[in-house]
Scaffold this active site. Sequence first.
Site, PDB file in Angstrom:
ATOM      1  N   ARG A 151       0.753  -1.018   0.026  1.00 57.44           N
ATOM      2  CA  ARG A 151      -0.026   0.089   0.026  1.00 57.44           C
ATOM      3  C   ARG A 151       0.759   1.478  -0.022  1.00 57.44           C
ATOM      4  O   ARG A 151       0.494   2.315  -0.702  1.00 57.44           O
ATOM      5  CB  ARG A 151      -0.919   0.139   1.281  1.00 57.44           C
ATOM      6  CG  ARG A 151      -1.968   1.071   0.885  1.00 57.44           C
ATOM      7  CD  ARG A 151      -3.100   0.797   2.277  1.00 57.44           C
ATOM      8  NE  ARG A 151      -4.031   1.762   2.190  1.00 57.44           N
ATOM      9  CZ  ARG A 151      -4.199   2.966   2.934  1.00 57.44           C
ATOM     10  NH1 ARG A 151      -3.251   3.221   3.710  1.00 57.44           N
ATOM     11  NH2 ARG A 151      -5.319   3.666   2.681  1.00 57.44           N
ATOM     12  N   ILE A 160      -7.278   8.194  -1.056  1.00 57.96           N
ATOM     13  CA  ILE A 160      -7.176   6.726  -1.137  1.00 57.96           C
ATOM     14  C   ILE A 160      -8.200   6.303   0.293  1.00 57.96           C
ATOM     15  O   ILE A 160      -7.533   6.956   1.303  1.00 57.96           O
ATOM     16  CB  ILE A 160      -5.832   6.033  -1.230  1.00 57.96           C
ATOM     17  CG1 ILE A 160      -5.744   4.573  -1.138  1.00 57.96           C
ATOM     18  CG2 ILE A 160      -5.024   6.784   0.213  1.00 57.96           C
ATOM     19  CD1 ILE A 160      -4.450   4.099  -0.964  1.00 57.96           C
ATOM     20  N   SER A 161      -9.146   5.390  -0.094  1.00 58.26           N
ATOM     21  CA  SER A 161      -9.843   5.084   1.124  1.00 58.26           C
ATOM     22  C   SER A 161      -9.293   4.606   2.186  1.00 58.26           C
ATOM     23  O   SER A 161      -8.452   3.698   2.156  1.00 58.26           O
ATOM     24  CB  SER A 161     -11.003   4.299   0.608  1.00 58.26           C
ATOM     25  OG  SER A 161     -11.860   4.929  -0.456  1.00 58.26           O
ATOM     26  N   GLN A 162      -9.791   4.633   3.250  1.00 61.34           N
ATOM     27  CA  GLN A 162      -9.486   3.871   4.602  1.00 61.34           C
ATOM     28  C   GLN A 162      -9.458   2.264   4.225  1.00 61.34           C
ATOM     29  O   GLN A 162     -10.580   1.892   3.465  1.00 61.34           O
ATOM     30  CB  GLN A 162     -10.648   4.167   5.655  1.00 61.34           C
ATOM     31  CG  GLN A 162     -10.258   3.253   6.972  1.00 61.34           C
ATOM     32  CD  GLN A 162     -11.619   3.372   7.761  1.00 61.34           C
ATOM     33  OE1 GLN A 162     -12.525   4.196   7.615  1.00 61.34           O
ATOM     34  NE2 GLN A 162     -11.457   2.782   8.939  1.00 61.34           N
ATOM     35  N   PRO A 163      -8.579   1.680   4.536  1.00 64.52           N
ATOM     36  CA  PRO A 163      -8.318   0.243   4.163  1.00 64.52           C
ATOM     37  C   PRO A 163      -9.608  -0.476   4.763  1.00 64.52           C
ATOM     38  O   PRO A 163     -10.056  -1.595   4.122  1.00 64.52           O
ATOM     39  CB  PRO A 163      -7.261  -0.349   5.086  1.00 64.52           C
ATOM     40  CG  PRO A 163      -6.355   0.947   5.277  1.00 64.52           C
ATOM     41  CD  PRO A 163      -7.155   2.197   5.351  1.00 64.52           C
TER      42      PRO A 163
END
Length: 219
Positions: free
Chosen positions: A40, A66-69
């Site tokens: 990531r 980038i979204s939260q995992p």
Amino acid sequence: MVAGTVEPEFRGPRRRLVEALQDKGIKDLALLRAIDTVPRHLFVPSTVRHRAYEDSALPIGSGQTISQPYVHARSVEQLMLTGQEKVLEIGTGSAYQTALLSHLAAQVFSVERYRELLDKARPILQQANVRNVSLSLGDGTLGWREYAPYDGIVVSAGAPHVPQALEDQLAEGGRLLIPIGDKEEQMLTLFTKRAGRLERRDITPVRFVPLIGAQGWPG
């Protein structure tokens, strides 16, 4: 597939992220393996690379994030991929989710609206040794008709409704995951196509950037 080429200093943080996602209820073992493998830190700007394995959203430029995992994991898990599917992704963005999907599906087709993001994504995916992904610059609300129908469609931006083009390009029995709502807050929603109609199931409230395009929000 994505090769597991990961700098040693990131192994610990990535493993802790996987454990945190398990604690939050993520159960798909193939998905957890993908998260444990995909680097990531390659998909975030160098200025926030030290935060790459936090369970938080991060800026990636062009007004996008980038979204939260956990959001990525919760979304992808809903598709219930077995490795045989053809998947359409709307909103390549950082391409991190694209890389995750490359582990879980046979083929991934990803459409991005912003050339700057797509130009960044291509070399990063190459560096991560992704081979089963095709990228396109265009209006994601129109899908990618050339390779339809798709077994799974995942939309990474909030829409006022399901774009008709995406409904048309979803295979019978296929799953479409999309945030539906206004520009401020949406409901992550799973649609399954049965007998030519979409069956709806609400997943969780989310907040995504707007889906801009001919069948989404006006630009």
